[in-house]
Design an enzyme around this catalytic site. Structure first.
Site, short mmCIF file in Angstrom:
data_model
loop_
_atom_site.label_atom_id
_atom_site.label_comp_id
_atom_site.label_asym_id
_atom_site.label_seq_id
_atom_site.Cartn_x
_atom_site.Cartn_y
_atom_site.Cartn_z
N ARG A 116 0.50 -43.66 -88.81
CA ARG A 116 0.46 -43.03 -87.48
C ARG A 116 0.29 -41.53 -87.54
O ARG A 116 -0.22 -40.93 -86.59
CB ARG A 116 1.72 -43.41 -86.69
CG ARG A 116 1.70 -44.85 -86.22
CD ARG A 116 2.93 -45.23 -85.42
NE ARG A 116 2.84 -46.62 -84.99
CZ ARG A 116 3.89 -47.37 -84.64
NH1 ARG A 116 5.11 -46.84 -84.66
NH2 ARG A 116 3.71 -48.62 -84.25
N ASP A 119 9.28 -43.91 -83.07
CA ASP A 119 8.27 -44.57 -82.25
C ASP A 119 7.84 -43.72 -81.05
O ASP A 119 6.81 -44.00 -80.42
CB ASP A 119 8.79 -45.93 -81.77
CG ASP A 119 8.79 -46.96 -82.89
OD1 ASP A 119 8.14 -46.73 -83.92
OD2 ASP A 119 9.44 -48.01 -82.73
N LYS A 152 12.19 -54.50 -77.67
CA LYS A 152 11.73 -55.34 -78.78
C LYS A 152 12.77 -55.36 -79.89
O LYS A 152 13.08 -56.41 -80.45
CB LYS A 152 10.41 -54.81 -79.34
CG LYS A 152 9.90 -55.62 -80.54
CD LYS A 152 8.89 -54.88 -81.36
CE LYS A 152 9.55 -53.83 -82.24
NZ LYS A 152 8.64 -53.24 -83.23
N ASP A 197 5.33 -59.69 -81.00
CA ASP A 197 6.36 -59.55 -82.04
C ASP A 197 7.53 -60.51 -81.84
O ASP A 197 8.02 -61.13 -82.78
CB ASP A 197 6.88 -58.12 -82.09
CG ASP A 197 6.03 -57.23 -82.99
OD1 ASP A 197 4.86 -57.59 -83.23
OD2 ASP A 197 6.52 -56.18 -83.43
N GLU A 217 2.72 -49.76 -88.28
CA GLU A 217 1.59 -50.67 -88.11
C GLU A 217 0.31 -50.09 -88.68
O GLU A 217 -0.59 -50.81 -89.10
CB GLU A 217 1.42 -51.04 -86.63
CG GLU A 217 2.39 -52.09 -86.12
CD GLU A 217 3.77 -51.57 -85.80
OE1 GLU A 217 4.53 -52.29 -85.16
OE2 GLU A 217 4.12 -50.44 -86.21
N ASN A 250 1.92 -58.76 -87.94
CA ASN A 250 2.28 -57.40 -88.32
C ASN A 250 3.60 -56.99 -87.67
O ASN A 250 3.81 -55.84 -87.31
CB ASN A 250 1.17 -56.42 -87.91
CG ASN A 250 1.28 -55.09 -88.64
OD1 ASN A 250 1.98 -54.96 -89.63
ND2 ASN A 250 0.59 -54.08 -88.13
N ASN A 269 7.93 -41.44 -92.42
CA ASN A 269 8.02 -42.89 -92.24
C ASN A 269 6.94 -43.44 -91.33
O ASN A 269 6.63 -44.64 -91.37
CB ASN A 269 9.40 -43.28 -91.68
CG ASN A 269 10.49 -43.16 -92.72
OD1 ASN A 269 10.28 -42.60 -93.79
ND2 ASN A 269 11.67 -43.66 -92.42
N HIS A 275 -0.40 -50.82 -81.31
CA HIS A 275 -0.04 -50.71 -79.90
C HIS A 275 0.36 -49.31 -79.50
O HIS A 275 0.03 -48.84 -78.40
CB HIS A 275 1.09 -51.70 -79.59
CG HIS A 275 2.29 -51.56 -80.48
ND1 HIS A 275 3.58 -51.51 -80.01
CD2 HIS A 275 2.42 -51.44 -81.84
CE1 HIS A 275 4.43 -51.39 -81.00
NE2 HIS A 275 3.75 -51.34 -82.13
N ARG A 276 1.08 -48.60 -80.37
CA ARG A 276 1.57 -47.27 -79.98
C ARG A 276 0.45 -46.23 -79.96
O ARG A 276 0.49 -45.28 -79.18
CB ARG A 276 2.72 -46.84 -80.89
CG ARG A 276 3.88 -47.83 -80.84
CD ARG A 276 5.23 -47.21 -80.93
NE ARG A 276 6.26 -48.25 -80.93
CZ ARG A 276 6.74 -48.83 -79.84
NH1 ARG A 276 6.29 -48.46 -78.64
NH2 ARG A 276 7.67 -49.78 -79.92
N LYS A 290 1.55 -56.42 -78.48
CA LYS A 290 2.56 -56.48 -79.53
C LYS A 290 3.96 -56.20 -79.00
O LYS A 290 4.94 -56.83 -79.42
CB LYS A 290 2.21 -55.49 -80.64
CG LYS A 290 3.02 -55.65 -81.91
CD LYS A 290 2.47 -54.75 -83.00
CE LYS A 290 3.05 -55.11 -84.36
NZ LYS A 290 4.49 -54.90 -84.45
#
Length: 422
Positions: free
Chosen positions: A332, A301, A30, A57, A329, A99, A324, A378-379, A404
């Site tokens: 997390r 991620d 991505k 995305d 999204e 997003n 961070n 999504h994650r 996404k």
């Protein structure tokens, strides 16, 4: 026809009773796809992008570029053909980017090259994600830009060029701010220096990705020191560009492999990835003896994936350097802690910006019926689904949010023999 699970309200993962083995090719990156789409749109001529990701995305990025006069054809599921005059035109309506963080940040800088006013906006989730440092940096070099108290929507009054001189940016919240400035800087009236105001930068490796992509499209970028770069006003040249598979997507498959003692062929060696999240492979390979402390600052991620794996580790794991993750999204850090503790109270906890996972190998084989909230992230969906490979009763709500970045995620699991109940 929608991909499996994308139109369902929930999916239950059935535990596997043996190793997962087979071949699954992750989708295109991505991060690289959205960089390549933008650079191709800023290059005069026709560029062929292959190995690309087609997801929510990247479709949002492509649609925004089309709205600014760029022709983008899609001859197959992994290719874009981008034809451009080398300039972006003012769109007839605000750019709506959902997003998609990369599209939002990159286009906020790129639309300064438009001759006219552009509104860059997103959905309710995006309007909670900070954009202020980037807007302040643009204003510092004379670009007329405003935001909503540091958040989208952003209004940019472009004058067709990016100025010259030096622009400073606080990259602590996101490396995407830095990448956005670097890519637009190739359209300066003269050389532009992009400099960090501090030593901290979220996932520095993504800046390296940006520079590599810029150079592939003909830009001249010189790294002056650890915190500054000089970009010459070359613009970009159309080119054919191959996009590598997504390392963040690969982390779910690497985790599924070690969690089940299987062997999953991704069709690409782990050391062939240039993306920062590929560093997670070395950590994942240490399961069930993961390090007691894992610094996630340069593989952000991948942290939800490793955190779920840590639930089955021999000893507890603390994740640091992940502040961070609170401005992704969703938050997390909070989401992973909350959902792990939904499986078993106390399994995941927050301590400041750290995440602590109270590992317990005996979780494997238990039935702990749990409905996992995914926060439209999504994650969270893809990582928490891994818990269902070893724990009975794990149900993922809103499984379609994986579209996404990895629309075929559920098919990938099924192809390895995982049973999913809709």
């Amino acid at each position: 026809m929608a991909a499996f699970g994308l139109d369902k309200s929930e999916l239950t993962i059935m535990p596997v009773d043996g190793p997962l083995s087979g071949r699954v090719t992750p989708p295109g990156s991505k991060s690289i796809t959205n960089r390549a789409l933008l650079l191709a749109a800023l290059a005069k001529g026709t560029s062929h992008l292959t190995g690309a990701l087609k997801s929510v995305d990247t479709k949002l990025m492509a649609e925004a570029l089309r709205a600014m006069g760029v022709t983008i054809d899609e001859p197959d599921d992994t290719s874009f053909i981008v034809t451009s005059t080398g300039r972006l035109e003012a769109p007839a309506a605000p750019l709506s980017l959902g997003n998609a963080g990369t599209a939002m940040r990159f286009l906020t800088a790129a639309v300064t090259l438009v001759q006219g006013t552009v509104v860059v906006d997103g959905d309710a989730h995006m309007r909670k994600r900070p954009i202020g440092p980037l807007v302040e940096a643009l204003r510092s070099i004379g670009i007329a830009a405003s935001d909503a108290s540091g958040y989208p929507p952003v209004i940019v009054h472009g004058n067709g060029a990016f100025g010259s001189g030096r622009v400073e940016i606080d990259g602590g919240l996101s490396s995407q701010y830095v990448s956005a400035l670097l890519m637009a800087a190739a359209f300066g009236n003269g050389p532009i220096e992009v400099a960090l105001t501090g030593s901290e930068i979220g996932a520095r490796g993504y800046v390296d990705l940006t520079i590599a992509a810029m150079r592939a499209f003909g830009a001249s970028v010189e790294q002056l020191d650890a915190a500054s770069w000089r970009v010459q006003p070359t613009g970009y040249t159309a080119t054919d560009y191959v996009i590598e598979p997504d390392a963040s997507a690969a982390t779910y498959l690497w985790a599924a492999e070690v969690l089940t003692g299987g062997k999953i062929d991704l069709g690409v060696a782990s050391d062939a990835f240039t993306q920062p999240d590929a560093k997670a492979r070395e950590v994942i390979a240490q399961f069930p003896h993961l390090p007691a402390v894992i610094d996630g600052s340069q593989m952000q991620d991948a942290i939800p994936t490793i955190a779920v794996l840590a639930a089955f580790n021999e000893t507890p794991v603390r994740f640091v350097g992940i502040a961070n993750l609170r401005v992704k999204e969703c938050d997390r850090v909070a989401a992973v802690a909350t959902e792990l503790s939904r499986i078993r109270p106390g399994l995941g906890t927050e301590e400041g910006d750290d995440l602590i996972v109270a590992s317990d190998p005996k979780l494997a084989g238990q039935v702990l019926s749990t409905r996992i909230e995914t926060y439209s992230d999504h994650r969270i969906a893809m990582s928490l689904a891994l818990a269902g490979l070893k724990i009975g009763g794990i149900t993922i709500l809103d499984p379609g949010c994986v579209a996404k970045t990895y629309p075929t995620y559920w098919e990938a699991l099924k192809s390895l023999g995982v049973q999913l109940v809709e």
